[in-house]
Design an enzyme around this catalytic site. Sequence first.
Site, PDB file in Angstrom:
ATOM      1  CB  SER A 148      -0.910  -0.041   1.239  1.00  0.00           C
ATOM      2  OG  SER A 148      -1.352   1.235   1.589  1.00  0.00           O
ATOM      3  CG  ASN A 149       1.102   3.719  -3.445  1.00  0.00           C
ATOM      4  OD1 ASN A 149       2.161   3.091  -3.498  1.00  0.00           O
ATOM      5  ND2 ASN A 149       0.322   3.893  -4.501  1.00  0.00           N
TER       6      ASN A 149
END
Length: 326
Positions: A65-66
Amino acid sequence: MPEVSPLQPLTDPLLTQKGVALSILREDLLHPGIPGNKWRKLKYNLQEAREKECETLVTFGGAFSNHIAAVAAAGQEFGFATIGYIRGEETLPLNPTLELATRHGMQLRYLSRTDYRLRHEPHFQAEILKKAPKPYFLPEGGTNLLAVKGCTEIVSELTEPWDVLCVAAGTGGTMAGMVAGAAGQGKVIGFPALKGGAFLQKEVTELVQEYSGQTYQNWALQTEYHFGGYARHTPELLSFIQQFYQSHGILLDPVYTGKMLYGVFDLIRQDYFPKGTRLVAVHTGGQQGWTGYAQRYGLAWPLPELVKSDVAFGFTFLKTCQNRRR
Ligand SMILES: *Cc1c(COP(=O)(O)O)cnc(C)c1O
């Protein structure tokens, strides 16, 4: 902290042929560790956390996940402890996203896929928050009304006239902020990165309504550019991203911005936009995910050095733009 992200106009035979203008809004260069929309979404949340004297940012995310990467970096920079609840089991060695998050001081805790499904439940969140000192809760993907507020500034800080704004969508929080920020002017087009992205119609409408008390009609979703679903791809998508890098020197990410720009070019090719339309496509960042993505799918491109040098190139570009502004 840079306050304005520069617009980079593209030169391309297709644009000339169709008589439309397309610029990339380099939000990916806003902040080195917290790029693009993740910085916009965190900004007012971090202020709120500080005002409430919270000490620990607690959030959820997938292993690549960013948002997880951004929260870890933000915690380190702004003096908060961070706890990331990660979907699925721990896999060692850590992938590059989680490895970097750990280096930024994030404590990782793992949730089974069954438990992870409870992440939107208030009592589940309350249980989790009990386990952290002075917690500040950020939902998965970081979307809440303060995030929407931050994303209105993507639009209000634009320095050139535009007709259409294009943006990738996950939870739709960024798009909602842009719709609210546009306040009925022009048009905003969202490109869901998930299959079945039509559910975002309701999400975005509700977020805009809750944030601004308004309902706007000047926005639409293009739901056909998901390439098989979230974090999936086809050879066609990868070759588009590669070719885009070669033509314009801008590295897109495979999960969000690559799909969005593929869609933008496809719509231009289909004469979706009238001649003379001034398009702005928002580069929301996400390049941090490339190293793990390439490993996971056994891709030879882009090389980690390229990902790093693109970011380095980006900052040089940003500096040049800012110097020109002064
Ligand atoms: C998180 C993210 C998005 C999606 O933002 P939402 O507000 O969840 O719609 C788009 N692009 C990139 C690069 C992201 O990291």
